[in-house]
Design a protein around this motif. Sequence first.
Motif, PDB file in Angstrom:
ATOM      1  N   GLY A   1      -6.361   1.759  -2.042  1.00  0.00           N
ATOM      2  CA  GLY A   1      -5.012   2.304  -2.086  1.00  0.00           C
ATOM      3  C   GLY A   1      -4.482   2.477  -3.493  1.00  0.00           C
ATOM      4  N   GLU A   2      -3.526   3.382  -3.614  1.00  0.00           N
ATOM      5  CA  GLU A   2      -2.784   3.560  -4.852  1.00  0.00           C
ATOM      6  C   GLU A   2      -1.483   4.295  -4.536  1.00  0.00           C
ATOM      7  OE1 GLU A   2      -4.071   6.448  -7.868  1.00  0.00           O
ATOM      8  OE2 GLU A   2      -5.346   7.330  -6.345  1.00  0.00           O
ATOM      9  N   LEU A   3      -0.508   4.114  -5.375  1.00  0.00           N
ATOM     10  CA  LEU A   3       0.710   4.907  -5.319  1.00  0.00           C
ATOM     11  C   LEU A   3       0.524   6.030  -6.328  1.00  0.00           C
ATOM     12  CD1 LEU A   3       3.623   5.076  -4.200  1.00  0.00           C
ATOM     13  CD2 LEU A   3       4.324   3.869  -6.261  1.00  0.00           C
ATOM     14  N   TYR A   4       0.713   7.249  -5.885  1.00  0.00           N
ATOM     15  CA  TYR A   4       0.551   8.406  -6.774  1.00  0.00           C
ATOM     16  C   TYR A   4       1.927   8.997  -6.992  1.00  0.00           C
ATOM     17  CZ  TYR A   4      -2.018  12.230  -8.930  1.00  0.00           C
ATOM     18  OH  TYR A   4      -2.542  13.120  -9.831  1.00  0.00           O
ATOM     19  N   ALA A   5       2.501   8.740  -8.158  1.00  0.00           N
ATOM     20  CA  ALA A   5       3.906   9.059  -8.406  1.00  0.00           C
ATOM     21  C   ALA A   5       4.073  10.215  -9.383  1.00  0.00           C
ATOM     22  CB  ALA A   5       4.609   7.823  -8.963  1.00  0.00           C
ATOM     23  N   TYR A   6       5.106  10.991  -9.142  1.00  0.00           N
ATOM     24  CA  TYR A   6       5.542  12.034 -10.068  1.00  0.00           C
ATOM     25  C   TYR A   6       6.849  11.547 -10.676  1.00  0.00           C
ATOM     26  CZ  TYR A   6       1.973  14.975  -8.067  1.00  0.00           C
ATOM     27  OH  TYR A   6       0.764  15.478  -7.674  1.00  0.00           O
TER      28      TYR A   6
ATOM     29  N   ARG B   1       6.087  12.206 -16.729  1.00  0.00           N
ATOM     30  CA  ARG B   1       4.720  11.766 -16.415  1.00  0.00           C
ATOM     31  C   ARG B   1       4.423  12.216 -14.992  1.00  0.00           C
ATOM     32  NH1 ARG B   1       5.983   5.551 -17.623  1.00  0.00           N
ATOM     33  NH2 ARG B   1       5.478   5.507 -15.433  1.00  0.00           N
ATOM     34  N   GLU B   2       3.675  13.277 -14.839  1.00  0.00           N
ATOM     35  CA  GLU B   2       3.412  13.720 -13.473  1.00  0.00           C
ATOM     36  C   GLU B   2       2.021  13.338 -13.014  1.00  0.00           C
ATOM     37  OE1 GLU B   2       2.150  18.187 -13.294  1.00  0.00           O
ATOM     38  OE2 GLU B   2       4.102  18.007 -14.288  1.00  0.00           O
ATOM     39  N   GLY B   3       1.933  13.008 -11.757  1.00  0.00           N
ATOM     40  CA  GLY B   3       0.654  12.663 -11.177  1.00  0.00           C
ATOM     41  C   GLY B   3       0.070  11.379 -11.715  1.00  0.00           C
ATOM     42  N   GLU B   4       0.845  10.321 -11.729  1.00  0.00           N
ATOM     43  CA  GLU B   4       0.390   9.043 -12.281  1.00  0.00           C
ATOM     44  C   GLU B   4      -0.065   8.094 -11.175  1.00  0.00           C
ATOM     45  OE1 GLU B   4       2.217   5.341 -14.826  1.00  0.00           O
ATOM     46  OE2 GLU B   4       2.866   7.373 -15.262  1.00  0.00           O
ATOM     47  N   SER B   5      -1.243   7.516 -11.357  1.00  0.00           N
ATOM     48  CA  SER B   5      -1.767   6.519 -10.433  1.00  0.00           C
ATOM     49  C   SER B   5      -1.187   5.157 -10.777  1.00  0.00           C
ATOM     50  CB  SER B   5      -3.295   6.474 -10.533  1.00  0.00           C
ATOM     51  OG  SER B   5      -3.802   5.420  -9.750  1.00  0.00           O
ATOM     52  N   ILE B   6      -0.606   4.498  -9.770  1.00  0.00           N
ATOM     53  CA  ILE B   6      -0.026   3.169  -9.966  1.00  0.00           C
ATOM     54  C   ILE B   6      -0.678   2.207  -8.973  1.00  0.00           C
ATOM     55  CG2 ILE B   6       2.087   1.787  -9.859  1.00  0.00           C
ATOM     56  CD1 ILE B   6       3.660   4.329 -10.538  1.00  0.00           C
ATOM     57  N   GLY B   7      -1.254   1.137  -9.473  1.00  0.00           N
ATOM     58  CA  GLY B   7      -1.786   0.078  -8.625  1.00  0.00           C
ATOM     59  C   GLY B   7      -3.088   0.375  -7.915  1.00  0.00           C
TER      60      GLY B   7
END
Length: 117
Positions: free
Chosen positions: A8-13, A17-23
């Motif tokens: 899993g990951e959170l994919y945040a815009y 910073r667009e399209g950043e993978s978190i966690g």
Amino acid sequence: MWREDGQGELYAYLVGREGESIGRGSWYFPSGRWVSVEQEVILNTPGEEDGIVRLWIDGWPVLEQRGLVYRTTEEVGVDGVMFSTFFGGTGEEWRTPRDQHVDFADFRLFAPSRRSG
């Protein structure tokens, strides 16, 4: 978002910073059964890097990220959910090698009421 083997990951815009993978890899989605996913987003104060996101899988906390910038103005708030699922990327290497199936149900959105004053 989920990756290979259910990683899993959170994919945040986020602002700037667009399209950043978190966690990525902080949790794994099990297959073959329903999974409860809860997400809490606390918007940042405009001009500050104090936004927060938290994520729970089947009731277990798996992610907390602070210091996020979701907005630059007080007029931006949360008024709904936009949701989609797809195999991302471009080119043949992103295609699934076999048919896939996923069900989504029981979406709920909670937001504190705005206080005027």
